[in-house]
Design an enzyme around this catalytic site. Structure first.
Site, PDB file in Angstrom:
ATOM      1  N   ASN A 182      38.248  23.216 -16.841  1.00 27.71           N
ATOM      2  CA  ASN A 182      38.820  21.885 -16.993  1.00 27.71           C
ATOM      3  C   ASN A 182      39.314  21.723 -18.435  1.00 27.71           C
ATOM      4  OD1 ASN A 182      36.577  21.103 -18.637  1.00 27.71           O
ATOM      5  ND2 ASN A 182      35.423  20.496 -16.813  1.00 27.71           N
ATOM      6  N   GLU A 189      36.567  22.079 -21.201  1.00 32.91           N
ATOM      7  CA  GLU A 189      36.099  23.464 -21.352  1.00 32.91           C
ATOM      8  C   GLU A 189      37.143  24.324 -22.042  1.00 32.91           C
ATOM      9  OE1 GLU A 189      33.378  23.433 -17.243  1.00 32.91           O
ATOM     10  OE2 GLU A 189      35.462  24.112 -17.228  1.00 32.91           O
ATOM     11  N   ASP A 204      34.893  22.063  -7.457  1.00 34.78           N
ATOM     12  CA  ASP A 204      34.522  23.017  -6.402  1.00 34.78           C
ATOM     13  C   ASP A 204      35.639  23.136  -5.375  1.00 34.78           C
ATOM     14  OD1 ASP A 204      32.040  23.089  -7.646  1.00 34.78           O
ATOM     15  OD2 ASP A 204      31.175  21.590  -6.309  1.00 34.78           O
TER      16      ASP A 204
END
Length: 490
Positions: free
Chosen positions: A205, A208, A275
């Site tokens: 993301n 990160e 996910d």
């Protein structure tokens, strides 16, 4: 625009090997209306709770819900939570789970307390040991995974930094996959992207990615610039940076940067959206699709996921509705593809307290008599389901010259009517099995039947429902219309 149906069929032929941190997601919903007299903390009056397979297990669920097969490898403790997760995974038809048990650590569990009225997370409680697996457990994971790589079309590492994906496990899996020519997708947690060296695609993301590259990552241009150096370091083919409401940016090693804006959607819960993105990317890329197709599918799936409450999985049907133009979908979204899909829709309608109606027929040539039955049926309920005889069923009932139109064509015509909410095709001579599953509140047929002649009336009345007969329109029947047409053509 890619062919969604062809891609969905291709996805159904793929197997994804998913390795990562399994956890149990628990959601406790209630109302918050006062502060505790014991401490300055809100009191949540619990109304309901639900548990879901979370973490990398939710990735596996999303892979399966898209229609692909998933081999899942994870780690649990020897505790009640681990037993609960194992049983839940065993119930998933398209997931083959390989779970390594470590008695020295608890199974990860996360409990979220949510204000039902405001859809606001009030508190989260975690039970976990966020430390690398012990050497013996690490070796068990490696020994379990390596024989499975050859069976997969693509490999997906879902890293939540809970101990499964140690540097050694990652290295063994990526090297084994590359030796067999398998692509590897990594949803990373470590900011040291070098430990994922050799993976095909990294999907961090924005936060990160910014931490890993020490960049602002505040635009597609700045992301593309920072990604070039990282791709050299990680020896990967592409990096995809997810940016919540700002969309997604994919930077391939070869070719132009691709950015897609987020779909406008009311966000209910972002739990597990990453996910869903990883699962869709894996399933789509396994088919051999290009980067842009995978990116657009994943972006649409994320929009569906965040519009749901709790840890959510996304089905191919939901994805289809989000991707295809609405004008094209207006009728098609009313067509039921499976009994499971029908059951899910019935559950949702009953949860809303809606009155469900049912009628059935061949509807070979739609005429005013049909329209009257459908319109009056819809007026007697909140949602109308139409059972449609399949081609083989019509042929048995009406003879070799019928139907004049295929079941798909007849279903699409019915679904285009405003009065119709769902169309379900049945292959038997009567809709008895379908009526048994639906148990409608009202069962409707034309007035050329008596109550006793209506198939399923006993089932409906026994469940507290009613049978309704609609006066027929004189002079209209499919058989008479067909015979008249034959006479005029003779």
């Amino acid at each position: 625009m890619f062919d969604f149906d062809a891609l969905s069929h291709a996805i159904a032929r793929q197997t994804v090997l998913c390795i990562g941190d399994l956890m149990l997601d628990e959601f406790v919903y209630g109302e918050v209306s006062r502060i505790s007299p014991e401490a300055p903390a809100p009191v949540i009056a619990v109304q309901r709770s639900e548990t879901n397979i979370g973490g990398a297990g939710n990735v596996a669920r999303n892979i399966a819900s898209l229609g692909a097969s998933c081999i899942f490898v994870g780690l649990i403790g020897e505790d009640e939570t681990g037993t609960q997760l194992k049983a839940a995974l065993d119930r998933e038809e398209r997931i083959e789970s390989v779970l390594i048990a470590d008695p020295a650590r608890p199974t990860t569990r996360k409990a979220r307390f949510v204000s039902e009225h405001f859809s606001t997370h009030m508190l989260r409680a975690d039970w976990e040991l966020a430390a690398p697996a012990a050497a013996a457990t690490e070796q068990k994971l490696i020994d379990a995974v390596l024989p499975l790589v050859a069976r997969a079309d693509i490999v997906l590492l879902s890293d939540y930094a809970k101990g499964v994906l140690t540097a050694r496990v990652i290295r063994n899996v990526i090297d084994a996959a590359r030796n067999l020519g398998k692509r590897v997708i990594v949803d990373p947690k470590s900011t040291n992207f070098a430990i994922y060296r050799g993976a095909t695609l990294l999907t961090p993301n924005r936060k990160e990615f910014a931490e890993a590259t020490r960049s602002r990552a505040d635009s597609a241009e700045s992301i593309a610039l920072a990604a070039r150096d990282v791709m050299q370091l990680a020896d990967c083919e592409a990096i995809l940076v997810t940016q919540s409401e700002h969309g997604m940016t994919l930077v391939p090693r070869q070719g132009e940067t691709i950015h897609v804006p987020a779909h406008p959607v009311r966000v209910r819960d972002v739990s597990g959206a990453g996910d869903t993105v990883a699962a869709v990317l894996a399933a789509v890329l396994a088919t051999g699709a290009d980067w842009e197709t995978a990116l657009r599918m994943a972006n649409a799936a994320a929009a569906v996921a965040v519009s749901k409450q709790g840890t959510a999985s996304v089905t191919a049907t939901e994805l289809r509705r989000k991707i295809l133009p609405h004008a094209f979908l207006a009728a098609e979204e009313k067509l039921i593809a499976s009994e499971a899909e029908l059951a899910a829709q019935l559950k949702e309608w009953r949860k809303q307290g809606l009155r469900i109606g049912f009628t059935n027929g061949c509807f070979d040539v739609l005429h005013p008599g049909h329209v009257r039955v459908l319109t009056e049926a819809r007026a007697a309920c909140d949602r109308l389901i139409v059972g449609l005889n399949s081609d083989a069923s019509v042929r048995r009932l009406k003879g070799d010259g019928r139907p004049l139109q295929s079941e798909q064509a007849r279903a699409e015509v019915l679904a285009a009517l405003e009065a119709v909410d769902l169309v379900a095709i049945f292959s038997e001579d009567t809709p008895l099995r379908l009526i048994s599953q639906i148990k409608p509140n009202v069962l409707v047929k034309g007035g050329d039947y008596t109550r006793e002649q209506v198939v399923g009336h006993e089932i409906v009345e026994a469940a507290g429902g009613t049978v309704m007969l609609v006066d027929i329109v004189p002079g209209f029947s499919t058989t008479s219309l067909v015979n008249r047409a034959k006479g005029e053509l003779a």
